[in-house]
Enzyme design. Structure first.
Site, mmCIF file in Angstrom:
data_model
loop_
_atom_site.group_PDB
_atom_site.id
_atom_site.type_symbol
_atom_site.label_atom_id
_atom_site.label_comp_id
_atom_site.label_asym_id
_atom_site.label_seq_id
_atom_site.Cartn_x
_atom_site.Cartn_y
_atom_site.Cartn_z
ATOM 1 N N GLU A 12 0.889 -1.149 -0.063
ATOM 2 C CA GLU A 12 -0.165 0.062 0.007
ATOM 3 C C GLU A 12 0.854 1.332 -0.006
ATOM 4 O O GLU A 12 0.547 2.382 0.832
ATOM 5 C CB GLU A 12 -1.005 0.091 1.285
ATOM 6 C CG GLU A 12 -1.857 -1.024 1.293
ATOM 7 C CD GLU A 12 -2.753 -1.474 0.220
ATOM 8 O OE1 GLU A 12 -3.176 -0.151 -0.588
ATOM 9 O OE2 GLU A 12 -3.087 -2.512 -0.363
ATOM 10 N N THR A 16 1.619 0.503 -7.779
ATOM 11 C CA THR A 16 0.783 0.363 -8.905
ATOM 12 C C THR A 16 0.711 1.425 -9.685
ATOM 13 O O THR A 16 0.832 1.633 -11.022
ATOM 14 C CB THR A 16 -0.440 -0.535 -8.641
ATOM 15 O OG1 THR A 16 0.012 -1.869 -8.356
ATOM 16 C CG2 THR A 16 -1.161 -0.892 -10.081
ATOM 17 N N LYS A 37 3.344 -8.520 -14.026
ATOM 18 C CA LYS A 37 3.294 -8.716 -13.035
ATOM 19 C C LYS A 37 3.228 -10.111 -12.465
ATOM 20 O O LYS A 37 2.370 -11.075 -12.742
ATOM 21 C CB LYS A 37 1.585 -8.368 -12.419
ATOM 22 C CG LYS A 37 1.074 -8.448 -11.044
ATOM 23 C CD LYS A 37 2.010 -7.487 -9.916
ATOM 24 C CE LYS A 37 1.348 -7.552 -8.545
ATOM 25 N NZ LYS A 37 1.778 -6.270 -7.814
ATOM 26 N N GLY A 171 5.245 7.237 -3.460
ATOM 27 C CA GLY A 171 4.137 6.567 -4.078
ATOM 28 C C GLY A 171 2.765 7.560 -3.822
ATOM 29 O O GLY A 171 1.906 7.624 -4.731
ATOM 30 N N SER A 172 2.590 8.546 -2.851
ATOM 31 C CA SER A 172 1.553 9.294 -2.460
ATOM 32 C C SER A 172 1.982 10.572 -1.440
ATOM 33 O O SER A 172 2.078 10.269 -0.233
ATOM 34 C CB SER A 172 0.428 8.271 -1.703
ATOM 35 O OG SER A 172 -0.838 9.049 -1.520
ATOM 36 N N GLY A 203 -4.244 10.612 -4.513
ATOM 37 C CA GLY A 203 -5.255 10.591 -5.451
ATOM 38 C C GLY A 203 -4.855 10.510 -6.774
ATOM 39 O O GLY A 203 -5.664 10.586 -7.569
#
Length: 243
Positions: A12, A16, A37, A171-172, A203
């Site tokens: 998480e 991706t 993958k 990643g975020s 987002g």
């Protein structure tokens, strides 16, 4: 042959979506892209997995390949054992990546969880596949408190195996970064011993795919095919809205 392995410091963290951004930026630059993958876990038969999500975001010109799928949301070895299915072997990952590289300019191999998550009973991992390929490994990390240790451990594991770290991508990146996140912009490259190679805004994966494709290059450094040169605004890390 151009192969890049994408791993995370854990689950998480945005692997991706980062993989999709890499694919979108490469396609926009006129390159052909395949995403591999090796082991998809936690997704039932017929449901879209991570490779399909990359293709949804990056566009139909991306080739998406999945080697094995296991229904339980567990480490690949455990999920394969519980399902009574053969495990993924690093040799199969490397062979498939090489085959894809014969027909594509860029092959992105997205791992499951972190670098040393077990693929099989021998203890094989994504790092073994990267070693067989001689491919660099991009590390996707979280933004906030706790990420420095996880990033340093991942980078140390890469060095111990003689693998090149291609950089670290957050990643975020949060809409309202706290003190730890802001400090980590300077500290993550030190922990990794490799450049900070991009920030994806929180987002990003919920954006309309057309907006995602137009924006992707602005989240990644030139070394990854993007235009980001540092700084939160330059990364497009201001709040984003779907649509």
């Amino acid at each position: 042959m151009s192969v890049l392995v994408v791993t995370g410091t854990g689950t998480e963290v945005g692997k991706t979506v980062v993989t999709a951004a890499l694919a979108a930026a490469a396609v926009a630059a006129g390159r052909s892209v395949a995403v591999l993958k090796p082991a998809q876990t936690g997704v039932a038969e017929g449901e879209p997995g991570d490779a399909a999500e990359v293709r949804r975001l990056a566009g139909p010109r991306v080739t998406a390949v999945e080697l094995a799928r296991y229904p339980d949301p567990l480490a690949p070895e455990t999920a394969a054992r519980r399902a009574g299915l053969p495990p993924v072997l690093p040799e199969s990952v490397a062979e498939t990546a090489r085959t894809l590289a014969e027909e594509h300019d860029l092959v992105l191999v997205e791992g499951a969880g972190g670098l040393l998550v077990r693929f099989d009973g021998r203890g094989s991992t994504l790092a073994d596949a990267a070693r067989l390929l001689g491919a660099p490994v991009l590390v996707v990390a979280a933004a906030g408190l706790g990420t420095l240790n996880a990033t340093a451990l991942t980078a140390e594991a890469l060095r111990a195996r003689g693998l090149e770290c291609a950089g670290v991508v957050v990643g975020s990146w949060p809409r309202e970064p706290d003190l730890a996140a802001r400090c980590n912009l300077d500290d993550l490259p030190v922990a990794a011993g490799a450049p900070l190679a991009g920030l994806l805004p929180q987002g990003a994966g919920a954006l309309d795919p057309a907006v995602f494709r137009r924006s992707a290059a602005g989240w990644l450094s030139p070394a990854l095919g993007g235009t980001w040169t540092g700084g939160r605004r330059a990364a497009g890390a201001e709040p984003v809205r779907p649509g």
